[in-house]
Design a protein around this motif. Structure first.
Motif, PDB file in Angstrom:
ATOM      1  N   ALA A  35      74.567  90.696 -72.728  1.00  0.00           N
ATOM      2  CA  ALA A  35      75.586  90.040 -73.563  1.00  0.00           C
ATOM      3  C   ALA A  35      75.715  88.561 -73.191  1.00  0.00           C
ATOM      4  O   ALA A  35      75.883  87.706 -74.059  1.00  0.00           O
ATOM      5  N   VAL A  36      75.606  88.254 -71.896  1.00  0.00           N
ATOM      6  CA  VAL A  36      75.674  86.849 -71.460  1.00  0.00           C
ATOM      7  C   VAL A  36      74.469  86.073 -72.013  1.00  0.00           C
ATOM      8  O   VAL A  36      74.612  84.942 -72.503  1.00  0.00           O
ATOM      9  N   VAL A  37      73.287  86.695 -71.986  1.00  0.00           N
ATOM     10  CA  VAL A  37      72.092  86.037 -72.535  1.00  0.00           C
ATOM     11  C   VAL A  37      72.295  85.765 -74.034  1.00  0.00           C
ATOM     12  O   VAL A  37      72.009  84.660 -74.512  1.00  0.00           O
ATOM     13  N   ARG A  38      72.816  86.748 -74.765  1.00  0.00           N
ATOM     14  CA  ARG A  38      73.077  86.542 -76.216  1.00  0.00           C
ATOM     15  C   ARG A  38      74.061  85.396 -76.421  1.00  0.00           C
ATOM     16  O   ARG A  38      73.895  84.556 -77.293  1.00  0.00           O
ATOM     17  N   ARG A  39      75.105  85.376 -75.600  1.00  0.00           N
ATOM     18  CA  ARG A  39      76.135  84.343 -75.755  1.00  0.00           C
ATOM     19  C   ARG A  39      75.599  82.954 -75.415  1.00  0.00           C
ATOM     20  O   ARG A  39      75.956  81.954 -76.067  1.00  0.00           O
ATOM     21  N   LEU A  40      74.726  82.877 -74.406  1.00  0.00           N
ATOM     22  CA  LEU A  40      74.193  81.572 -73.997  1.00  0.00           C
ATOM     23  C   LEU A  40      73.233  80.995 -75.030  1.00  0.00           C
ATOM     24  O   LEU A  40      72.953  79.785 -75.015  1.00  0.00           O
ATOM     25  N   GLY A  64      73.933  80.368 -77.865  1.00  0.00           N
ATOM     26  CA  GLY A  64      74.735  79.410 -78.617  1.00  0.00           C
ATOM     27  C   GLY A  64      75.017  78.134 -77.844  1.00  0.00           C
ATOM     28  O   GLY A  64      75.701  77.235 -78.346  1.00  0.00           O
ATOM     29  N   GLU A  65      74.525  78.034 -76.636  1.00  0.00           N
ATOM     30  CA  GLU A  65      74.719  76.832 -75.815  1.00  0.00           C
ATOM     31  C   GLU A  65      73.387  76.100 -75.730  1.00  0.00           C
ATOM     32  O   GLU A  65      72.329  76.712 -75.802  1.00  0.00           O
ATOM     33  N   ASN A  66      73.464  74.830 -75.499  1.00  0.00           N
ATOM     34  CA  ASN A  66      72.240  74.034 -75.421  1.00  0.00           C
ATOM     35  C   ASN A  66      71.679  74.074 -73.997  1.00  0.00           C
ATOM     36  O   ASN A  66      71.613  73.065 -73.307  1.00  0.00           O
ATOM     37  N   CYS A  67      71.298  75.303 -73.557  1.00  0.00           N
ATOM     38  CA  CYS A  67      70.775  75.423 -72.193  1.00  0.00           C
ATOM     39  C   CYS A  67      69.535  76.313 -72.199  1.00  0.00           C
ATOM     40  O   CYS A  67      69.253  76.993 -73.172  1.00  0.00           O
ATOM     41  N   GLU A  68      68.797  76.294 -71.081  1.00  0.00           N
ATOM     42  CA  GLU A  68      67.602  77.133 -70.956  1.00  0.00           C
ATOM     43  C   GLU A  68      67.973  78.368 -70.134  1.00  0.00           C
ATOM     44  O   GLU A  68      68.466  78.229 -69.006  1.00  0.00           O
ATOM     45  N   VAL A  69      67.752  79.547 -70.697  1.00  0.00           N
ATOM     46  CA  VAL A  69      68.119  80.784 -69.996  1.00  0.00           C
ATOM     47  C   VAL A  69      66.906  81.322 -69.236  1.00  0.00           C
ATOM     48  O   VAL A  69      65.831  81.488 -69.813  1.00  0.00           O
ATOM     49  N   LEU A  70      67.099  81.574 -67.941  1.00  0.00           N
ATOM     50  CA  LEU A  70      66.037  82.150 -67.116  1.00  0.00           C
ATOM     51  C   LEU A  70      66.380  83.605 -66.814  1.00  0.00           C
ATOM     52  O   LEU A  70      67.534  83.931 -66.517  1.00  0.00           O
ATOM     53  N   ALA A 122      81.762  94.090 -74.302  1.00  0.00           N
ATOM     54  CA  ALA A 122      80.863  93.262 -73.484  1.00  0.00           C
ATOM     55  C   ALA A 122      80.678  91.859 -74.067  1.00  0.00           C
ATOM     56  O   ALA A 122      80.521  90.885 -73.315  1.00  0.00           O
ATOM     57  N   ASP A 123      80.691  91.724 -75.394  1.00  0.00           N
ATOM     58  CA  ASP A 123      80.539  90.389 -75.992  1.00  0.00           C
ATOM     59  C   ASP A 123      81.749  89.504 -75.700  1.00  0.00           C
ATOM     60  O   ASP A 123      81.603  88.291 -75.501  1.00  0.00           O
ATOM     61  N   ALA A 169      83.966  85.190 -72.213  1.00  0.00           N
ATOM     62  CA  ALA A 169      84.854  84.767 -71.125  1.00  0.00           C
ATOM     63  C   ALA A 169      84.045  84.179 -69.962  1.00  0.00           C
ATOM     64  O   ALA A 169      84.458  83.191 -69.338  1.00  0.00           O
ATOM     65  N   CYS A 170      82.881  84.756 -69.693  1.00  0.00           N
ATOM     66  CA  CYS A 170      82.029  84.243 -68.602  1.00  0.00           C
ATOM     67  C   CYS A 170      81.615  82.796 -68.873  1.00  0.00           C
ATOM     68  O   CYS A 170      81.682  81.935 -67.984  1.00  0.00           O
ATOM     69  N   VAL A 171      81.191  82.535 -70.110  1.00  0.00           N
ATOM     70  CA  VAL A 171      80.762  81.175 -70.456  1.00  0.00           C
ATOM     71  C   VAL A 171      81.967  80.227 -70.396  1.00  0.00           C
ATOM     72  O   VAL A 171      81.864  79.088 -69.927  1.00  0.00           O
TER      73      VAL A 171
END
Ligand code: GFB
Length: 309
Positions: free
Chosen positions: A21-26, A28-34, A215-216, A221-223
């Motif tokens: 869920a965090v990966v899905r949410r990220l 929408g952010e301008n970042c690179e997910v590892l 979870a979403d 909330a995590c972001v």
């Protein structure tokens, strides 16, 4: 306060319900997910974690990896719940320090609080009383994780923060009836009972009260915490209201459309009588959940149906 744009964000535990869920949410952010699959990186292997972090050099780490399970799994595998979780969090947090990770979010659980903590539970209830015996192993590991983050902040000034989600549910949940939490168990049991016309079996008395967050919403909330929070104290991530297990069973039956008989297996434990968190600290940071319980259950059920084909 913290800008995620252009950052390399390592989500540890990306195959789990919260991590995915965090990966899905990220996205929408301008970042690179590892991410790192289990075959490539064993989070319980200190040297492997240090090596991976040295190579990948993330700017941000989200510790969503953990050995998790419901009340029976926690009670049956105490060594796994304590040892595995201590290793995973210690390796990730220490290796993050070695490569100067700029921001780290550690995720714990509402079971860190005393069994009979005053409700709703505020963050300062931590370590004020005995834990619930069915999950004290997991709770001790998660309390150690909070303290690790605090210790790196105190000793080195590291921007490591902790969030304590309440009971979670949603896409990618574990539907194994022996090891799952109550929500996915009830979804499977009610679905099966609807197909067979049988009874719905609820463990324990049905009187314990729990708070459930999709979870979403938790990922959102995590972001929000990554961007807006930087302090030593951990932060509760709750929904704001709770239901009894019997009420939850009735709600799941309503969503799935089944009106059969509910029976109780009193050989199974009730666990903590009530676990409703006070999420005022998070609300004061400008975050509120968006997914109502009934809508969330309908969403989880549609994912369950997709999963079983
Ligand atoms: O979700 P759950 O397994 O964990 O159980 P906890 C919540 C309540 O639901 C308990 C009842 O009172 C269970 O007895 N319950 C009723 C069921 N039917 C079922 C069923 O079919 N399956 C399950 N699993 N429960 C966990 C901790 O506690 O909460 C973890 O053990 C973690 O460490 C997690 O903290 C969030 O809420 O009691």
């Amino acid at each position: 306060m913290f800008d995620l744009s252009g950052k390399r964000v390592f989500v540890a535990g990306h195959r789990g319900m919260v991590g995915s869920a965090v990966v899905r949410r990220l996205a929408g952010e301008n970042c690179e997910v590892l991410t790192a699959g289990r075959a490539d990186l064993d989070l319980m292997d200190q040297a492997a974690v240090r090596g991976w972090m040295a190579r990948e050099k993330p700017d941000v780490v989200v510790v969503a990896a953990a050995k998790v399970g419901g009340i029976l799994a926690n009670n049956t595998y105490p060594a796994d719940f304590l040892y595995n979780n201590l290793m995973i969090e210690a390796n990730l947090i220490e290796a993050s320090h070695r490569v100067d990770v700029g921001k780290l979010l550690f995720l714990g659980s509402s079971c860190i609080y005393p069994k009979f903590a005053p409700q709703p539970i505020t963050e300062d209830a931590l370590l004020t009383g005995p834990l619930e015996p069915t999950n004290e192993w997991y709770a001790i590991a998660k309390i150690a994780g909070i303290k690790l983050c605090e210790s790196y902040r105190v000793q080195y000034g590291s921007d490591y923060i902790s969030g304590m989600p309440t009971n979670l549910y949603g896409p990618g949940d574990n539907y194994n009836l022996e090891t799952s939490h109550v929500m996915p168990a009830l979804i499977r049991k009610v679905h099966n009972a609807k197909q067979s016309g049988g009874t719905v079996e609820v463990w324990g008395t049905g009187t314990p009260r729990r708070e459930f967050l999709h979870a979403d919403d938790c990922a959102d909330a995590c972001v929000h915490l990554l961007k807006n929070y930087s302090a030593q104290e951990h932060v509760n991530i709750g929904f704001g209201s709770d239901v009894s297990i019997l009420e939850l069973t009735q709600l799941v039956m309503e969503v799935i459309g089944y009106d059969g008989e509910i029976v109780h297996d009193l050989s199974k434990p009730d666990g903590t009588p009530r676990k409703l968190m006070d999420s005022t600290r998070l609300h004061n940071l400008g975050w509120k959940p968006k997914i109502a319980l009934k809508d969330g259950i309908a969403d989880a059920y549609s994912h369950f149906l997709q999963e079983i084909g």
